[in-house]
Design an enzyme around this catalytic site. Structure first.
Site, short mmCIF file in Angstrom:
data_model
loop_
_atom_site.label_atom_id
_atom_site.label_comp_id
_atom_site.label_asym_id
_atom_site.label_seq_id
_atom_site.Cartn_x
_atom_site.Cartn_y
_atom_site.Cartn_z
N HIS A 135 0.83 -1.22 0.00
CA HIS A 135 0.00 0.00 0.00
C HIS A 135 0.85 1.26 0.00
O HIS A 135 0.50 2.26 0.63
CB HIS A 135 -0.95 0.03 1.20
CG HIS A 135 -1.97 -1.06 1.22
ND1 HIS A 135 -3.24 -0.92 0.71
CD2 HIS A 135 -1.91 -2.34 1.68
CE1 HIS A 135 -3.92 -2.05 0.86
NE2 HIS A 135 -3.13 -2.93 1.45
N ASN A 149 -10.42 -2.66 2.66
CA ASN A 149 -10.16 -2.60 1.23
C ASN A 149 -11.46 -2.30 0.50
O ASN A 149 -12.54 -2.28 1.11
CB ASN A 149 -9.64 -3.96 0.73
CG ASN A 149 -8.15 -4.17 1.05
OD1 ASN A 149 -7.41 -3.22 1.29
ND2 ASN A 149 -7.73 -5.42 1.04
#
Ligand code: HDD
Length: 709
Positions: free
Chosen positions: A98, A171
């Site tokens: 990420h 997510n």
């Protein structure tokens, strides 16, 4: 080397001799000098003048200290050394996953209290605006990678509640690849750049990823999601967010209820097409970050509803899957969503590094009234995030960085460490103590873990209820609309075509048969495999679940132009009246407009007025817009028909199933670009019809422009 004569051509200002000999005036007005001894008082006023990090006024920031004007630089130059030293250490390790992300400040406002289920103030006090910071990210790419690879989007929200920070680190997909955190490093190693060659960057279409996946049947449900258009968002404002794991809510009577959290974008879901996505990465690698920045700074604040699925232990026991398994979702048709509030992102950070880069999310940050479940993936995450901040931010005091610090009071006897910012006082640094009556004590209202009764044998085991890896993958695929199924199958063909090892392609086809025969056949055909391989071994029979229309993306789009951007392509001689009526209708529908012209200086319209352009045609391909209007004179269209940027502009808009308006003058260009009439191709004089056509993609057109698996 002894000459001290300034070199010819150098301006006097580059020689600092005169300046450095003069005594500089204090850069601080007397009124701004803090009282002596008040070391932590920041100086008021906007610019105190240039100083070193230690407050020394700097008189010359252009020249280092030399032995003589053309001579060597002196080691003595502590100002130069401090500046270069700091620069040399500007970068910190990027997030191990990420790394690429964009963040913004905002607030959460509760509209429907969950007081029956939890004591958490953030979920029971309606009308209160809880400040928050949200960061949305890709997973695989480095921090400088493009915004638009096919990838999961991280959706992390830090709420600064009255009872401490609550981080919901989710997510945009409600399930995950693996069931147990011990497999996470392998998953990430497989998807990241292959370690011997350092590529591909931000891409799952390579051997190591599919090798790992083909050996990990539990990933099949997630594979369906990542191969769908969910991983190609049009905008970060148009994605869902999911907390994924089951959490517990605990009420004042100590009763526990399971909960799953969902963020739903008020603009609806919207994705791009694969061909469009690939082109966007070249046209604007910052596509999503720019979109979020422009929306927030222009006052079009993105909003999401927060919804919950609530269910009891008994209800969970009756589900045909285990809710503690993060590769499973609870269909909305089984447990409906209850909307309880909304998140608004209304402030772009002042500084990207200080806030978006340094923000540290930890799933272990929760508040009294919320607790974890036994999901083994979640349990592993509780360790990983705290741990990683130490190598990323360099200090156990990362909670003191402003974007991470709670806004409620916090106090304990933890002390010292690198970069300690708090001058903690007193002789007592322990608890319990009798010497400091006002020091921090245990709080009976503080967090208590839910006293769940657990039993069983310990071991490195997975419960049988985690063994069905295909039923929900099948549910997802079969719930999609035909266009969505075709995109998913084509994505698998694309990705697996990049895999050099034939046995990996075959192994994937072995799994797909348990998901859907037709899907397996499409992929086998698309890959040109000689024969359908034998099905993969099955631990549990695959079951057919009731289809879930809520899993479709197209159905969750909104018939609106709100939040979108439309381009109007013009040239010298364009009809100003047509442009004005288009602008009125498009603005009226809530979209932004960019006027594009061959030259950024603009064009002279047919009536002689000048129309400035917002962008040059060649730098603004149509992939950056949701719909296009082409308003040209005959001569303009003729000229642009020989310009590949113009032909591609129109051809791509058509190929990407977008609304296209053209006036009479534009016809030559539209014909050259292969546009054929359909509901999405409208007359630019009818602005209202264009706006309607621009709201949705023309799915029926797709069969004309590409062969899908
Ligand atoms: Fe993770 C970052 C989401 C499983 C270990 N993860 C990270 C971020 C998001 C997620 C959104 C970025 C946060 C930010 O913007 O700073 N991760 C998930 C979800 C998961 C998940 C939804 C499964 C449901 N993650 C997961 C596991 C592990 C990690 C199983 C390790 C055992 N994740 C990390 C990490 C990161 C991270 C290494 C990298 C940077 C960070 O934590 O702060 O600790």
């Amino acid at each position: 080397m002894t000459s001290t004569t300034p070199r010819k051509g150098k301006t006097a200002s580059l020689s600092s001799n005169a300046k450095s000999n003069a005594v500089p005036p204090s850069p601080f007005p007397a009124s701004e000098l803090g009282p002596a001894g008040d070391l932590h008082q920041p100086l008021s006023g906007s610019h105190p003048g240039l100083t070193t990090n230690h407050g020394l006024p700097v008189s010359d920031n252009q020249n280092s200290l030399k032995a003589f004007s053309r001579g060597p630089v002196l080691l003595e130059d502590f100002i130069l050394r401090e500046k270069i030293f700091h620069f040399d250490h500007e970068r910190i390790p990027e997030r191990v996953v990420h790394a690429r992300g964009s963040g913004a400040h905002g607030y959460f406002e509760l509209t429907d209290s969950l007081a029956d289920f939890t004591t958490a103030k953030v979920l029971t006090e309606t009308g209160i605006k809880t400040p928050l910071f949200t960061r949305i990210s890709t997973v695989a790419g480095g921090s400088g990678s493009a915004d638009t690879p096919r990838d999961v989007r991280g959706f992390a929200v830090k709420m600064y509640t009255k009872e401490g920070n609550w981080d919901l680190v989710g997510n945009n997909i409600p399930v995950f690849f693996i069931q147990d955190a011990i497999k996470f490093p392998d998953l990430i190693h497989a998807v990241k750049m292959e370690p011997d060659r350092g590529f591909p960057q931000a891409a799952s279409a390579h051997d190591t990823f599919w090798d790992f996946i083909s050996l990990t049947p539990e990933a099949m449900h997630m594979v369906m999601w990542i191969m769908s258009d969910r991983t190609l968002p049009r905008s970060l404002r148009m994605i869902e967010g999911f907390g994924i794991h089951s959490f517990r809510l605990v009420n004042a009577d100590g009763k526990s209820t399971f909960v799953k959290f969902h963020w739903r974008p008020r603009l609806g879901l919207q994705s791009t097409l694969w061909d469009e996505t690939v082109k966007i990465a070249g046209a604007d690698p910052d596509y999503h970050r720019r979109d979020l920045f422009e929306a927030i700074t222009s006052g079009a604040f993105p909003e999401w509803d927060l919804a919950v699925q609530l269910f009891s232990e008994d209800e969970a026991a009756a589900f045909p899957f285990d809710h503690l398994d993060a590769t499973k979702l609870i269909p909305e048709e089984l447990v409906p969503l209850r909307v309880i509030g909304k998140m608004v992102l209304d402030r772009w950070p002042d500084n990207f590094f200080a806030e978006t880069e340094q923000v540290a999310f930890c799933p272990s940050h929760l508040v009294p009234g919320i607790d974890f479940s036994n999901d083994p993936l979640l349990q592993g995450r509780l360790f990983s995030y705290l741990d990683t901040q130490l190598s990323r931010l360099g200090s156990p005091n990362f909670h003191q960085i402003p974007v991470n610090a709670p806004t409620c009071p916090f106090a304990n006897q933890q002390r010292d460490g690198h970069m300690q910012m708090q001058p903690q006082q007193g002789r007592v640094a322990y608890e319990p103590n009798s010497l400091a009556a006002d020091s921090a004590r245990e709080n009976p209202q503080g967090f208590r873990s839910f006293p769940a009764t657990e039993s069983g044998e310990r071991g490195r085991i997975r419960h049988d209820s985690f063994a069905d890896h295909y039923s929900q993958a099948r549910l997802f695929y079969r719930s999609q609309l035909p266009a969505e199924q075709a995109h998913l199958a084509s994505a698998l063909v694309f990705e697996l075509s990049k895999v050099a090892a034939l046995p990996i392609r075959q192994a994937m086809a072995s799994h797909l048969q348990h998901i859907d025969d037709e899907l397996a056949r499409r992929v086998v055909d698309g890959l040109g495999l000689e024969a359908m391989p034998a099905p993969a071994p099955l631990a549990r029979p695959v079951t057919d679940m009731a289809l879930s229309p809520a899993l479709r993306l197209i159905g969750k789009g909104q018939p609106t132009l709100k939040g979108r951007c439309v381009a109007i392509l013009v040239n010298d001689g364009s009809d100003g009246k047509v442009i004005t009526s288009l602008k009125k209708a498009i603005f009226g529908a809530g979209a932004r407009i960019k006027i594009l012209a061959p030259k950024v200086g603009g064009v002279t319209l047919a009536d002689g007025t000048l129309l400035p352009a917002d962008g040059q045609l060649a730098g603004n391909p149509s992939v950056l817009f949701d719909a296009i209007a082409v308003v040209l004179s005959d001569a303009g269209a003729q000229m642009l028909s020989g310009e590949s940027a113009a032909v591609d502009f129109v051809r791509d808009a058509f190929g990407h199933l977008k609304g296209i308006a053209g006036d009479t003058g534009a016809q030559a260009l539209l014909t050259k670009a292969g546009v054929v009439p359909d509901d999405g191709v409208t007359d630019a004089h009818d602005a209202a019809r264009f706006v309607e056509a621009a709201m949705t993609r023309q799915w029926d057109r797709e069969k004309l422009v590409r062969t899908l698996a």
